[in-house]
Design an enzyme around this catalytic site. Structure first.
Site, PDB file in Angstrom:
ATOM      1  N   GLY A   1       0.445  -1.719  -0.015  1.00 32.72           N
ATOM      2  CA  GLY A   1      -0.049  -0.041  -0.113  1.00 32.72           C
ATOM      3  C   GLY A   1       0.819   1.476   0.134  1.00 32.72           C
ATOM      4  O   GLY A   1       1.981   1.122  -1.068  1.00 32.72           O
ATOM      5  N   GLU A   2       0.045   2.435   0.496  1.00 28.79           N
ATOM      6  CA  GLU A   2       1.047   4.056   0.689  1.00 28.79           C
ATOM      7  C   GLU A   2       0.909   4.266  -1.170  1.00 28.79           C
ATOM      8  O   GLU A   2       1.943   5.197  -0.515  1.00 28.79           O
ATOM      9  CB  GLU A   2       2.423   3.368   1.613  1.00 28.79           C
ATOM     10  CG  GLU A   2       2.577   2.973   2.754  1.00 28.79           C
ATOM     11  CD  GLU A   2       3.714   3.065   3.159  1.00 28.79           C
ATOM     12  OE1 GLU A   2       5.063   3.510   2.866  1.00 28.79           O
ATOM     13  OE2 GLU A   2       4.186   2.750   4.417  1.00 28.79           O
TER      14      GLU A   2
END
Length: 386
Positions: A336-337
């Protein structure tokens, strides 16, 4: 200016329904089509460059994709790519669906702010900027991060709505505003990232609701959960999906019921980027779920999106199939991120430079193939055809 209503504090975790003040409608302009003429010129230019036609494979397609979105051939190098990381907590995390506690979200917001997260390292490598925004973190963050905060943690989707009617509208509009802020400041390519413990659970519900998938098909290991937590997570998705399917044809109602403020803001962000003709590299499953809703909010938005990578989360493949997108990378990532999208950016940059900076056969004084040679025609095949 904060999008938190005056009548409800962002410090309240309950998200009780309140009377909504006058708000602008949740609308997006018609999404323009990429430039078909620039696309054709880019395809033709690749045939003139000092290489066998098609020899750079997918990299050629990526350069053409950028040229069509910029309306320019050769395409220009991106001068201000930006990642916006949407941070938010979810009430469902209290049901043990993650390997990490919710307070990690607040800690990771600080980590991103200080430059210590994976997205920061990957952005530095790609020459991009990173901005993290607190949309629904269940904790206090700096004012510069929380200017668009909607509430503290979204509701637990298995037993209650994630947001109120007012909050979902405010969240989508916050995302639209964030896209405007970045584009007005000069961003020429955007990446949406996310940070929030438990956020793959609402993402799985959205994906299942929009694709008529079953819970077991969309639930992955997320942060690395064990079998017991996976069972709990699947049950949570099942319960959330019972409520989500009733409103699956209404994107705002779906976000209100089963999404969350961060997902709603991402959907508004992605829809507005496309409405303003700004290319986007999508990340993995969570961003993909918001992208599916964004396509409902602004039909045709997908034409401005490039899939950065194929996440190992099982629902990510469903997103790619639903949006008919082919990922740039397949590296078994699931962080993610915005990390997978950012990892793909150097490849996209390389594709732009190939199309823009390689010499043509004429410029290099190299004999290029004749039309017959380029298409594999020889005297023998010509005689046979005659």
């Amino acid at each position: 200016m904060s999008t938190v209503p005056d009548s409800q504090s962002a410090d309240s975790p309950t998200g009780e329904q309140v009377d909504a003040p006058d708000q602008p409608p949740v609308e997006f302009g018609a999404v323009p089509s990429p430039d078909d003429q620039a696309h054709r010129r880019a395809v033709a230019r690749h045939d003139e460059l000092t290489k066998p036609a098609g020899s750079l494979g997918r990299m050629e397609e990526l350069g053409v994709w950028v040229a069509a979105r910029q309306g320019s051939c050769p395409p220009r190098r991106f001068t201000r790519p930006r990642a916006v990381v949407f941070a938010g907590d979810h009430g469902i995390a209290r049901s043990g669906v993650s390997a990490y506690p919710s307070e990690v979200t607040t800690q990771m917001v600080s980590n991103i702010r200080s430059g210590g997260a994976a997205i920061n390292a990957l952005a530095a490598n790609a020459g991009a900027g990173v901005r993290v925004v607190d949309i629904a973190v269940d904790g206090a963050t700096e004012e510069t991060v929380s200017a668009h905060k909607i509430r503290r943690s979204s509701g637990s989707l298995d037993v209650e709505d994630a947001l109120t009617e007012q909050e979902v509208r405010s969240a989508v509009l916050a995302g639209r505003t964030l896209a405007d802020e970045e584009i007005d400041a000069g961003a020429d390519l955007l990446i949406a990232g996310e940070m929030g413990i438990g956020n793959t659970t609402p993402a799985a519900v959205l994906i299942a609701a929009l694709t008529a998938s079953e819970p077991v098909a969309v639930v992955g290991r997320g942060t690395g959960i064990d079998d017991t937590a996976w069972i709990r997570k699947t049950a949570a998705v099942r319960d959330g999906l019972r409520r989500a399917r009733k409103v699956a044809d209404d994107p705002l109602a779906l976000l209100r019921t089963s999404g969350g403020a961060d997902l709603a803001a991402m959907a508004g962000f992605l829809a507005q980027a496309s409405a303003r003709s700004t290319p986007v590299i999508l990340d993995g499953m969570v961003v993909g779920s918001a992208a599916m809703v964004a396509e409902e909010l602004a039909p045709g938005a997908v034409r401005w999106w490039l899939a950065g990578h194929r996440s190992v989360e099982p629902a990510a493949a469903i997103v790619l199939d639903h949006l008919d997108l082919r990922p740039v990378l397949d590296m078994d990532m699931r962080l993610g991120e915005g990390s997978g999208a950012m990892a793909a950016l150097p490849v996209v940059n390389a594709a732009v430079r190939v199309l823009a900076e390689m010499s043509t056969f004429e410029q290099a004084g190299i004999r290029g193939p004749t039309e017959d040679e380029a298409t594999g025609r020889t005297e023998a095949t010509s005689d046979a055809e005659g």
